[in-house]
Structure formats: C-alpha cells, structure tokens
Write a protein that holds these residues in place. Structure first.
Motif, PDB file in Angstrom:
ATOM      1  N   CYS A  47      96.231  64.446  88.522  1.00  0.00           N
ATOM      2  CA  CYS A  47      95.274  63.805  87.606  1.00  0.00           C
ATOM      3  C   CYS A  47      93.852  64.255  87.882  1.00  0.00           C
ATOM      4  O   CYS A  47      93.046  64.442  86.955  1.00  0.00           O
ATOM      5  CB  CYS A  47      95.378  62.284  87.716  1.00  0.00           C
ATOM      6  SG  CYS A  47      96.889  61.600  87.017  1.00  0.00           S
ATOM      7  N   LEU A  48      93.516  64.449  89.172  1.00  0.00           N
ATOM      8  CA  LEU A  48      92.185  64.949  89.515  1.00  0.00           C
ATOM      9  C   LEU A  48      91.962  66.333  88.925  1.00  0.00           C
ATOM     10  O   LEU A  48      90.886  66.630  88.394  1.00  0.00           O
ATOM     11  CB  LEU A  48      92.022  64.987  91.036  1.00  0.00           C
ATOM     12  CG  LEU A  48      90.717  65.589  91.556  1.00  0.00           C
ATOM     13  CD1 LEU A  48      89.522  64.735  91.131  1.00  0.00           C
ATOM     14  CD2 LEU A  48      90.758  65.743  93.074  1.00  0.00           C
ATOM     15  N   MET A  49      92.968  67.198  89.008  1.00  0.00           N
ATOM     16  CA  MET A  49      92.837  68.534  88.456  1.00  0.00           C
ATOM     17  C   MET A  49      92.642  68.500  86.942  1.00  0.00           C
ATOM     18  O   MET A  49      91.875  69.279  86.382  1.00  0.00           O
ATOM     19  CB  MET A  49      94.078  69.370  88.808  1.00  0.00           C
ATOM     20  CG  MET A  49      94.276  69.598  90.288  1.00  0.00           C
ATOM     21  SD  MET A  49      92.822  70.308  91.092  1.00  0.00           S
ATOM     22  CE  MET A  49      92.212  68.889  92.004  1.00  0.00           C
ATOM     23  N   ILE A  50      93.330  67.575  86.278  1.00  0.00           N
ATOM     24  CA  ILE A  50      93.194  67.467  84.823  1.00  0.00           C
ATOM     25  C   ILE A  50      91.757  67.148  84.439  1.00  0.00           C
ATOM     26  O   ILE A  50      91.162  67.813  83.577  1.00  0.00           O
ATOM     27  CB  ILE A  50      94.148  66.381  84.278  1.00  0.00           C
ATOM     28  CG1 ILE A  50      95.611  66.834  84.413  1.00  0.00           C
ATOM     29  CG2 ILE A  50      93.845  66.088  82.802  1.00  0.00           C
ATOM     30  CD1 ILE A  50      96.619  65.758  84.039  1.00  0.00           C
ATOM     31  N   PRO A 189      92.778  60.229  73.642  1.00  0.00           N
ATOM     32  CA  PRO A 189      92.150  58.921  73.370  1.00  0.00           C
ATOM     33  C   PRO A 189      91.789  58.187  74.658  1.00  0.00           C
ATOM     34  O   PRO A 189      92.400  58.400  75.713  1.00  0.00           O
ATOM     35  CB  PRO A 189      93.235  58.178  72.590  1.00  0.00           C
ATOM     36  CG  PRO A 189      94.097  59.246  72.017  1.00  0.00           C
ATOM     37  CD  PRO A 189      94.077  60.381  72.986  1.00  0.00           C
ATOM     38  N   ALA A 190      90.800  57.312  74.562  1.00  0.00           N
ATOM     39  CA  ALA A 190      90.277  56.623  75.739  1.00  0.00           C
ATOM     40  C   ALA A 190      91.333  55.820  76.474  1.00  0.00           C
ATOM     41  O   ALA A 190      91.309  55.738  77.713  1.00  0.00           O
ATOM     42  CB  ALA A 190      89.112  55.717  75.326  1.00  0.00           C
ATOM     43  N   PHE A 191      92.277  55.228  75.738  1.00  0.00           N
ATOM     44  CA  PHE A 191      93.281  54.396  76.408  1.00  0.00           C
ATOM     45  C   PHE A 191      94.218  55.226  77.286  1.00  0.00           C
ATOM     46  O   PHE A 191      94.890  54.693  78.175  1.00  0.00           O
ATOM     47  CB  PHE A 191      94.099  53.590  75.385  1.00  0.00           C
ATOM     48  CG  PHE A 191      95.070  54.386  74.573  1.00  0.00           C
ATOM     49  CD1 PHE A 191      96.375  54.555  74.999  1.00  0.00           C
ATOM     50  CD2 PHE A 191      94.675  54.981  73.377  1.00  0.00           C
ATOM     51  CE1 PHE A 191      97.277  55.295  74.251  1.00  0.00           C
ATOM     52  CE2 PHE A 191      95.577  55.714  72.632  1.00  0.00           C
ATOM     53  CZ  PHE A 191      96.882  55.876  73.059  1.00  0.00           C
ATOM     54  N   LEU A 192      94.264  56.562  77.068  1.00  0.00           N
ATOM     55  CA  LEU A 192      95.002  57.467  77.949  1.00  0.00           C
ATOM     56  C   LEU A 192      94.084  58.135  78.972  1.00  0.00           C
ATOM     57  O   LEU A 192      94.435  58.259  80.141  1.00  0.00           O
ATOM     58  CB  LEU A 192      95.712  58.548  77.121  1.00  0.00           C
ATOM     59  CG  LEU A 192      96.891  58.119  76.264  1.00  0.00           C
ATOM     60  CD1 LEU A 192      97.401  59.301  75.446  1.00  0.00           C
ATOM     61  CD2 LEU A 192      98.013  57.560  77.141  1.00  0.00           C
ATOM     62  N   TRP A 193      92.920  58.563  78.513  1.00  0.00           N
ATOM     63  CA  TRP A 193      92.017  59.335  79.366  1.00  0.00           C
ATOM     64  C   TRP A 193      91.431  58.498  80.501  1.00  0.00           C
ATOM     65  O   TRP A 193      91.281  58.984  81.627  1.00  0.00           O
ATOM     66  CB  TRP A 193      90.906  59.941  78.523  1.00  0.00           C
ATOM     67  CG  TRP A 193      90.077  60.950  79.252  1.00  0.00           C
ATOM     68  CD1 TRP A 193      88.753  60.886  79.554  1.00  0.00           C
ATOM     69  CD2 TRP A 193      90.528  62.207  79.780  1.00  0.00           C
ATOM     70  NE1 TRP A 193      88.355  62.000  80.230  1.00  0.00           N
ATOM     71  CE2 TRP A 193      89.426  62.830  80.383  1.00  0.00           C
ATOM     72  CE3 TRP A 193      91.778  62.855  79.804  1.00  0.00           C
ATOM     73  CZ2 TRP A 193      89.522  64.071  80.996  1.00  0.00           C
ATOM     74  CZ3 TRP A 193      91.876  64.088  80.418  1.00  0.00           C
ATOM     75  CH2 TRP A 193      90.753  64.681  81.000  1.00  0.00           C
ATOM     76  N   GLN A 194      91.106  57.240  80.219  1.00  0.00           N
ATOM     77  CA  GLN A 194      90.502  56.391  81.244  1.00  0.00           C
ATOM     78  C   GLN A 194      91.446  56.144  82.418  1.00  0.00           C
ATOM     79  O   GLN A 194      91.038  56.277  83.587  1.00  0.00           O
ATOM     80  CB  GLN A 194      90.049  55.060  80.630  1.00  0.00           C
ATOM     81  CG  GLN A 194      89.205  54.191  81.559  1.00  0.00           C
ATOM     82  CD  GLN A 194      87.892  54.845  81.935  1.00  0.00           C
ATOM     83  OE1 GLN A 194      87.350  55.629  81.163  1.00  0.00           O
ATOM     84  NE2 GLN A 194      87.407  54.547  83.129  1.00  0.00           N
ATOM     85  N   PRO A 195      92.721  55.812  82.189  1.00  0.00           N
ATOM     86  CA  PRO A 195      93.635  55.667  83.334  1.00  0.00           C
ATOM     87  C   PRO A 195      93.818  56.968  84.115  1.00  0.00           C
ATOM     88  O   PRO A 195      93.895  56.944  85.350  1.00  0.00           O
ATOM     89  CB  PRO A 195      94.953  55.225  82.688  1.00  0.00           C
ATOM     90  CG  PRO A 195      94.556  54.614  81.394  1.00  0.00           C
ATOM     91  CD  PRO A 195      93.358  55.377  80.931  1.00  0.00           C
ATOM     92  N   ILE A 196      93.905  58.107  83.400  1.00  0.00           N
ATOM     93  CA  ILE A 196      94.040  59.395  84.092  1.00  0.00           C
ATOM     94  C   ILE A 196      92.828  59.636  84.983  1.00  0.00           C
ATOM     95  O   ILE A 196      92.953  60.087  86.124  1.00  0.00           O
ATOM     96  CB  ILE A 196      94.208  60.537  83.069  1.00  0.00           C
ATOM     97  CG1 ILE A 196      95.552  60.408  82.347  1.00  0.00           C
ATOM     98  CG2 ILE A 196      94.113  61.896  83.760  1.00  0.00           C
ATOM     99  CD1 ILE A 196      95.734  61.399  81.212  1.00  0.00           C
ATOM    100  N   THR A 197      91.641  59.335  84.457  1.00  0.00           N
ATOM    101  CA  THR A 197      90.416  59.511  85.228  1.00  0.00           C
ATOM    102  C   THR A 197      90.404  58.610  86.459  1.00  0.00           C
ATOM    103  O   THR A 197      90.046  59.036  87.565  1.00  0.00           O
ATOM    104  CB  THR A 197      89.192  59.211  84.354  1.00  0.00           C
ATOM    105  OG1 THR A 197      89.202  60.074  83.216  1.00  0.00           O
ATOM    106  CG2 THR A 197      87.901  59.406  85.132  1.00  0.00           C
ATOM    107  N   MET A 198      90.797  57.374  86.296  1.00  0.00           N
ATOM    108  CA  MET A 198      90.815  56.432  87.417  1.00  0.00           C
ATOM    109  C   MET A 198      91.784  56.888  88.508  1.00  0.00           C
ATOM    110  O   MET A 198      91.457  56.846  89.702  1.00  0.00           O
ATOM    111  CB  MET A 198      91.200  55.040  86.919  1.00  0.00           C
ATOM    112  CG  MET A 198      90.171  54.389  86.010  1.00  0.00           C
ATOM    113  SD  MET A 198      90.748  52.812  85.305  1.00  0.00           S
ATOM    114  CE  MET A 198      90.917  51.838  86.799  1.00  0.00           C
ATOM    115  N   ILE A 199      92.967  57.343  88.103  1.00  0.00           N
ATOM    116  CA  ILE A 199      93.945  57.817  89.088  1.00  0.00           C
ATOM    117  C   ILE A 199      93.429  59.066  89.795  1.00  0.00           C
ATOM    118  O   ILE A 199      93.532  59.197  91.021  1.00  0.00           O
ATOM    119  CB  ILE A 199      95.295  58.104  88.410  1.00  0.00           C
ATOM    120  CG1 ILE A 199      95.892  56.813  87.855  1.00  0.00           C
ATOM    121  CG2 ILE A 199      96.270  58.750  89.388  1.00  0.00           C
ATOM    122  CD1 ILE A 199      97.128  57.024  86.991  1.00  0.00           C
ATOM    123  N   GLY A 200      92.855  60.002  89.032  1.00  0.00           N
ATOM    124  CA  GLY A 200      92.339  61.231  89.627  1.00  0.00           C
ATOM    125  C   GLY A 200      91.222  60.988  90.617  1.00  0.00           C
ATOM    126  O   GLY A 200      91.143  61.634  91.670  1.00  0.00           O
TER     127      GLY A 200
END
Length: 313
Positions: A47-50, A189-200
């Motif tokens: 997720c960080l790499m994404i 979309p934000a509802f997907l991108w925000q969790p990915i960002t938090m995990i990364g």
C-alpha cells in the motif's frame, strides 16, 4: 539541512522504540515481531508503494534517472558479490550481502533528503522505481532460487513457481498499481484511496520498530562468522556506492549541480529495512543486513553532508 536531520531523527526514534519494547517485554516483542513481519510484507508495504508511486509522474523519472539509479545499485552489488566469490562465501551470504550493500532507504529518509537538498522528490522516486520494479524482484528471485535449491524439491517446475512467485511479490505489485494510477492521472474514489493511504502510512514505522526489536535481540557486529561480510558490505554501502554514483552521474553522464547532488545523495542513503524484512521472509541469513542497516544509518548523515559540501562548493 533541517529536513535531512529530521529524516534521520525519525529513524532513530522509531528504532529506539522497538529496542526499548524488546528490552522491557522480550517475549511480547518476539510475538509482535513474528506477527508484524508478514503484515508489513503482504499488506502495509504494498500500500505504501501504491501511494508513493501514484503521487509522481512516472514518465518524467523513468528516463535517465531511474536507469542511472539501477546501474549504480547493480555495480555496487557486484562489488560485494566479487568479494563474496573471492572469499568463497555461501550463496545465501553473497546474495543478502549484495542487497544490503546496494538497496537504499529511499521510502523513508529519501523524500526529505531529496526535497531539502535538491528541491524535488524526483531523485527518490527514480530510486524507488529502480529498486521496486527491478532490484527487489531480482533479489527476491535469487533468494527464492537459493532457498529452493537448498530444499528437497529442486525440479524445474518448482523453480518456475519460485521465479513467478518472486517476480509477482506484493511490493512489486504495489509499484505496478501505483504506476498505472500515475499514468492514468486519476486516483480511485476517496472511500478506497483513504484506507489504502492509511494502511501504507503505517508501513515505515512498523518496519523501523521491528528492526529495533531485532537489534536489541541480536546486537550488531556480534557474529564473528559474518563479521568480514558485514564490514565489506558497510564499506560498499557508505563509500563505494556514493563514489560510483558520482563517477556515473558526473564524468560519464555529464550531470552537474542539483541533478548530480540528487543522484549522489540518494546513493549515500542508509540500507533499507526492507532488506531485513525480505531476507527474514525468505529464510536468508539476517546478521549482515542488521549490521549494515545499523552502521549505514549512522554513517549516512556525515556522508550526505560531505557530498553536499563537496558538490556545492
């Protein structure tokens, strides 16, 4: 200068947190380490790499600078491999030592160093692309083949599965997804991108805390059996790699000014904690990566400051 010091301070504090936890609750720390290592490898690091790659223009950095970063890393790794072959070291020791000599901590320290020294994150993104699209898969394939050769099943089909599994490891898949997002030019979309960002964003502190726990459990440079490999790998990382970067980027490719400084500064970064995580996940010896990460974390700051002073005189 403030950004450089901040980047190194963050690493020191998080590693200390892991070491203090291991000293205070050794059994708990061992359980945490065993559980957090696959968490970082399979979930947080991809997720960080994404999010890192998606936030850059891969067309810009994939030109000269990414191939240059790749050449610098490969030449440095070959320097250690040459030592390992001449010293008749085991294949596992050569492989993990070469990666420790040439795989830099671009994801954490690289961003503030590049931003405050060069004024752009392009150098660090170029290193990330070179490492995560080529170097990481290359070393993971090597690790997998060595582990397969040392096991019971060494058939061609087993080797083929090992190569495919190593090539399509979670980290590389994360870089590929981030590259696609960057090329498309639109994030999910934000509802997907925000969790990915938090995990990364959880990946870097977790990696550093895990490494701090490992340092407390096994103090650096305590293994006499691997002392020579640790010292040579540290020399390659702290001195040989920045020197190769200057020779390739300056006299050979003709870079100067902030472009040259950015390339050399990225080569002077300490060894990434990913090397320890990758080695641990694939059953490679981990004493050399731990020694080199520890030593290069202290040596990187004076080497980076020296490079900045020499190249801006």
């Amino acid at each position: 200068m403030e950004g450089i010091l901040l980047g190194f301070a963050v690493v020191a504090v998080l590693m200390t947190t892991g070491a203090v936890t291991a000293a205070w609750r050794p059994r708990r720390a061992e359980v945490i380490q065993q559980g957090a290592t696959p968490l970082v490898y399979y979930i947080t690091n991809p997720c960080l790499m994404i999010i890192l790659v998606a936030d850059t223009d891969v067309r810009v950095v994939a030109g000269l600078f990414a191939p240059l970063a790749l050449a610098i890393a490969l030449l440095t790794g070959l320097c250690f491999a040459l030592f390992g072959l001449l010293a008749r070291r085991a294949k596992r020791d050569i492989a993990v030592g070469a990666m420790a000599s040439s795989y830099v901590n671009a994801g954490n320290i690289g961003a503030p160093v590049a931003l405050y020294m060069v004024g752009s994150t392009a150098p660090v993104v170029a290193v990330l692309l070179a490492q995560l699209l080529v170097l990481a898969p290359l070393y993971l394939v090597i690790f997998g083949l060595i582990a397969s050769a040392d096991g019971d099943d060494v058939s061609g089909s087993s080797r083929g599965r090992t190569i495919l599994r190593s090539l399509f490891n979670p980290v590389t898949l994360g870089v590929l997804v981030g590259s696609v997002i960057s090329l498309v030019g639109e994030v999910p979309p934000a509802f997907l991108w925000q969790p990915i960002t938090m995990i990364g964003e959880a990946s870097i502190p977790l990696m550093l805390i895990i490494f701090g726990m490992a340092l407390w459990k096994e103090k650096p440079f305590r293994s006499r059996e691997h002392l020579a490999e640790s010292l040579v790998s540290t020399l390659c990382k702290a001195a040989v790699m920045p020197l190769i970067a200057w020779v390739l980027a300056g006299p050979i490719f003709g870079l100067s000014g902030t472009d040259l400084l950015g390339v050399v500064a990225m080569a002077a970064l300490p060894t990434a904690q990913n090397v320890y995580i990758f080695g641990l996940q694939h059953g490679m010896p981990t004493s050399v990566p731990k020694d080199v990460i520890f030593a290069s974390s202290f040596l990187a700051l004076p080497v980076t400051l020296l490079a900045a002073w020499l190249l801006t005189m």
